[in-house]
Design a protein around this motif. Sequence first.
Motif, PDB file in Angstrom:
ATOM      1  N   LEU A 460      -8.923  52.111   4.116  1.00  0.00           N
ATOM      2  CA  LEU A 460     -10.454  51.603   3.793  1.00  0.00           C
ATOM      3  C   LEU A 460     -10.969  53.172   3.210  1.00  0.00           C
ATOM      4  O   LEU A 460     -11.511  53.027   2.326  1.00  0.00           O
ATOM      5  CB  LEU A 460     -11.135  51.408   4.991  1.00  0.00           C
ATOM      6  CG  LEU A 460     -10.684  50.063   5.492  1.00  0.00           C
ATOM      7  CD1 LEU A 460     -11.060  49.636   7.077  1.00  0.00           C
ATOM      8  CD2 LEU A 460     -10.956  49.063   4.552  1.00  0.00           C
ATOM      9  N   ASN A 537     -15.508  49.346   7.577  1.00  0.00           N
ATOM     10  CA  ASN A 537     -15.041  47.758   7.718  1.00  0.00           C
ATOM     11  C   ASN A 537     -16.061  46.892   7.230  1.00  0.00           C
ATOM     12  O   ASN A 537     -15.759  45.928   6.723  1.00  0.00           O
ATOM     13  CB  ASN A 537     -14.693  47.894   9.222  1.00  0.00           C
ATOM     14  CG  ASN A 537     -13.986  46.650   9.407  1.00  0.00           C
ATOM     15  OD1 ASN A 537     -13.064  46.190   8.699  1.00  0.00           O
ATOM     16  ND2 ASN A 537     -14.113  45.877  10.396  1.00  0.00           N
ATOM     17  N   GLN A 540     -15.727  45.397   3.879  1.00  0.00           N
ATOM     18  CA  GLN A 540     -14.661  44.820   3.446  1.00  0.00           C
ATOM     19  C   GLN A 540     -14.418  43.469   2.461  1.00  0.00           C
ATOM     20  O   GLN A 540     -13.815  43.319   1.553  1.00  0.00           O
ATOM     21  CB  GLN A 540     -13.579  44.560   4.637  1.00  0.00           C
ATOM     22  CG  GLN A 540     -11.997  44.681   4.486  1.00  0.00           C
ATOM     23  CD  GLN A 540     -11.015  44.617   5.459  1.00  0.00           C
ATOM     24  OE1 GLN A 540     -11.486  44.102   6.538  1.00  0.00           O
ATOM     25  NE2 GLN A 540      -9.873  45.478   5.393  1.00  0.00           N
TER      26      GLN A 540
ATOM     27  N   TYR B 336     -10.592  43.963  11.719  1.00  0.00           N
ATOM     28  CA  TYR B 336     -10.781  43.997  10.024  1.00  0.00           C
ATOM     29  C   TYR B 336     -11.667  43.028   9.958  1.00  0.00           C
ATOM     30  O   TYR B 336     -11.298  41.879  10.228  1.00  0.00           O
ATOM     31  CB  TYR B 336      -9.489  44.303   9.499  1.00  0.00           C
ATOM     32  CG  TYR B 336      -8.606  45.380   9.658  1.00  0.00           C
ATOM     33  CD1 TYR B 336      -9.158  46.626   9.032  1.00  0.00           C
ATOM     34  CD2 TYR B 336      -7.518  45.469  10.368  1.00  0.00           C
ATOM     35  CE1 TYR B 336      -8.329  47.764   9.186  1.00  0.00           C
ATOM     36  CE2 TYR B 336      -6.895  46.611  10.662  1.00  0.00           C
ATOM     37  CZ  TYR B 336      -7.288  47.643   9.863  1.00  0.00           C
ATOM     38  OH  TYR B 336      -6.297  49.154  10.106  1.00  0.00           O
TER      39      TYR B 336
END
Lengths: 644, 644
Positions: A460, A537, A540, B336
Amino acid sequence: MSTATTRTDTPLAGGDLGAALLAAFEGPHHERRAAGRAVFPSDDMLRDPALDLDQARAWTLDRLHALVAAGIGQAIVGVEQATADTQIQSLIDFETVAYGDLSVAIKSGVQHGLYGGAIAGLGTPEHHQRYLADALSLRTLGCFAMTERGHGSDVASLETTISYDPDAGEFVVHSPHRSSTKTYIGSAAAHGRMATVFGQLVVDGVERGVHCILVPLRDADGNPLPGVSIGDNGHKGGLLGVDNGTIAFDHVRVPRAMLLDRFGSVDEQGRYISSIENPNRRFFTMLGALVRGRICIGGGAAIAARRALSIATRYAERRTQFRHAHSDEESPLLDYLAHQRKLLPAIARAYALGFAQNDLIDAYGTVSSDSNHDPRAQRALETLAAGLKVMNTDFANSAIQTCREACGGAGYMSENQLTQLRADTDVFATFEGDNTVLLQLVAKGVLTDYRDVWGGLGRLGLVQASARMVGSAVIERTGAGLLAERLASTARRRGDSAAFYDRGWHAWMFEERERHSIDSLARRMRSADSNSFDQVNAMQDHVLFVARAHMERVMLDSFIAGIENCPEGAARQTLEELCTLFALTSLESDAGWFLAHNRMSDTRAKALRRQINQLCGDLRPRATALVEGFGIPAEWLGSAMLDG
Amino acid sequence: MSTATTRTDTPLAGGDLGAALLAAFEGPHHERRAAGRAVFPSDDMLRDPALDLDQARAWTLDRLHALVAAGIGQAIVGVEQATADTQIQSLIDFETVAYGDLSVAIKSGVQHGLYGGAIAGLGTPEHHQRYLADALSLRTLGCFAMTERGHGSDVASLETTISYDPDAGEFVVHSPHRSSTKTYIGSAAAHGRMATVFGQLVVDGVERGVHCILVPLRDADGNPLPGVSIGDNGHKGGLLGVDNGTIAFDHVRVPRAMLLDRFGSVDEQGRYISSIENPNRRFFTMLGALVRGRICIGGGAAIAARRALSIATRYAERRTQFRHAHSDEESPLLDYLAHQRKLLPAIARAYALGFAQNDLIDAYGTVSSDSNHDPRAQRALETLAAGLKVMNTDFANSAIQTCREACGGAGYMSENQLTQLRADTDVFATFEGDNTVLLQLVAKGVLTDYRDVWGGLGRLGLVQASARMVGSAVIERTGAGLLAERLASTARRRGDSAAFYDRGWHAWMFEERERHSIDSLARRMRSADSNSFDQVNAMQDHVLFVARAHMERVMLDSFIAGIENCPEGAARQTLEELCTLFALTSLESDAGWFLAHNRMSDTRAKALRRQINQLCGDLRPRATALVEGFGIPAEWLGSAMLDG
């Protein structure tokens, strides 16, 4: 009661239009693909689904020999011999193989593309000379041993060690933990004699990162060599002809010369030498040399989707159901709007993906044969390859499933081929790179021009660090995209009044979706703490949206360029309509985004559905020609329900 | 290098919360389901995927005997003995069976639910007495022979004839064309001795429409009887343990008493007698008596989806991948966001579907045991059964696929169970009613209160004719929906300022989507020419939208009512969050519609994604408890990757 329900008098022939579509669709690779079809051994090309594991594996190996006898899969060459011609041929070979059973295709991919490809891409001319001919001729059956139980997507964290023993002048290959066992390795369970093994190179106590080494697995009689433990992954969700297995190494010794050391080697004095200083850059350079696998998987998935669409469309032309009001005539399934909406937008998208794949193939030919290694072009190639792999494999899985359901109970019978296609392509979404992980690589590629910042930040963090580099989104276009760019800027000047079929409006909207989502992502990244897992995160899903928006735009660019290369006439007109159908379907699926971001008016959004329905109706009479344009000979579909 | 990638110390136990969720989730049927789990023979419950067709069929039959020995599948009774208790038990039995191999479940469904169910639903007390015990005990293995090569969805057009011969006092069962051959018939290829055969009843030269008759297929040694030709459908995309086959009849003679003549019979004098005058109403009454099959398929699909979600969620808790920035620790996949977005909204939807299925089960218990046959309640039941069959099976297919991909390469190995679940449930989308056809029935049910207009117009025309009857959409709510209705009207009065977690806002939005789409469809239908195929066909996508909007609203209603029945505490709070996640995900997927129809502001639509992400993060620590709430014992999952 009505009687006949299968029309035998349906005009199935698209004829001239189908042929013209095929020429345009295959574009610069048409002749090469036609040549592949001409030599493809099409007897016994589809596996009997009732074969058990051992039988399926034996049959698959036989078929692999038939491919080699036909000269298919022989274009894998070391970089010193690579030309655009050899490189493109290696991709077309895989497409050709994918006309038949996909276990055979994957077995060929493992043997030629991955095992042979690792030797070609990571080895030196000596390795090529010594090992490549045996790989291509099947004298040595090989494995590509990268994935481990513990790590698949995260290749950098592989645990297998390749330690240099300077006294013996040998490498010691070892699996330190249970999680270090190689798994899902094609050709490991039964046939493999040799493997290209990926592991952490350790020289004089120093870890040098992931490298690849040739390790013999079995003796001439097929027995595992000392220190090599082999397991069988057994039954799988598909690809039953591929003998996937596990491999664990217990201090297996291998001569120094077997390290595939194009990018990093150990000399006779036991010193580590590499032309690439930065370990991260070295790692990604090595992975980059393996990009062909991803391109092949995307291309193979595309062929599988086209086979399914060809089957379902031809069936929907023949199969009738339900009588008309006040009439005894039944309608072919494809006359129903709901059925058209299942198949025709999927056909349009298959065209879009095909044009984009053509451009990717061209790019691979150029970049991988360029002795003046251009890192920027290489990066662009890897981004495009990762992105199209995702788009093609996701599409194949959903389109084949749609086709299966569109054929009802018949679609579920193995003799009609759809369930095998579905089962075999399923894993395409997660091997050669998990699609969710690959989309993040695509976003990274979109966000940065600087591979060098790609170090040490984890999956990430690297995207975030890249984003810091850019001020605002620059959508870079080369060859295929230039025309789309011009159309988009004209449309932008004109505003929202464009017609639904205005290509400039499509190009503009696709560009807006990409540009705005990149801009907002980059803004979020700049204000986030890259060391905070939670903050990174939280972006994402935004990252995934950016990647998809980018790929949709790339596909439209390629479609537009592909049409431009098609001579005026019925085929070109049909491609225009397909392109509009692709574009409107993409816009409809993100209508919420376009409305919420004021890129589209309510009226326009509401009318999208009607426009798509209209296009489906317009294209419906040409449906057979549309799938003829996919180039799969009807007699290769092997679907029992299309007989008689 | 990091080492361990599978956490063994993860706190997998949801414990009390899981148990409380399960009690609430199973609601009024919790005890009955728990009793089913207690007697379910869980040894050898999952088929070895390597068994060949013959072995798989034999194994499946063995398992069927084990179920019967455990008393499962015995609740099928004739209408004269039916109580809410027997009827509900017959549905729960099928859910219980679906914890194991789905071939066994379908084989049991064919034997008890379809073959036994046709005798129970279409036969008279004499038939029940004579044939039902043998069906339930497996002394007579039976088939349900409805679908033909030529006609599946269009049951009214079946070609098989059942002609009465008054001289002999017998029926002659005949397949006049190749397209009249029965196909995909479970238990036909190997085991079936008797079949309930659907065909056109012809009495004294007059066609009386589709009826059902018992026809012996094989003798005691398993050889086909004279005039009966049996074929084997062979290998399929899944359900390999079910011996699907074809049956053709060449003037097969059957005693008069074998006609299942509850709704239409032929007397000794050869006169046709039916209590239902209108042939269309008779046809639909007979089909309506078979509604249990659809409810079972939906329920079985739901269990399959829960099994997959249980596997993938437990794996995502254990499996780690990728190190954190500046740390050597790897994160479990479920940390995640992208992974959370794959699994948690699917879990929330599984809960929504489960609550709706509870209400459907209750409705079936009431309606099917009601001796004062209420046609309105029967219609509502059929609409709900069709709709939930579609929603459950579509969901199962996509959710199981998502789970497969979420487990990467491991998900593709048969030993981990996901690919079998996926392959087996695939056909659920097209059998017991093709989902696209069923959605049209749902829309019809929504549009009309008058079954009687349902005649002679064909599939599309009937929907249109129904729409003429209604002035504007009336969303009728009974039991489960009353609370949602109250919440929605409060929210409507308050306007768009409600919080994202406000249940009234969800209920209002779901209602708006349904009401507006019905209104506009009815308007279009009133102005269309019902004899014009094109005009009616052009509305087909609108019809499908209406059906889905209706079903989403029904699911939310049930979820809201289900929460109301849960005691205050952690479980109820968790259900509230799951319900919000379900609602917001549904709104997000139709954001384009809500924006284009001014039901939602840009700001609100843009914030949906963030709210969903937040909910996923909030629920993530309780993920194991959420799947414990599905009630599938961990040791029944049989997924190798969850061991050790």
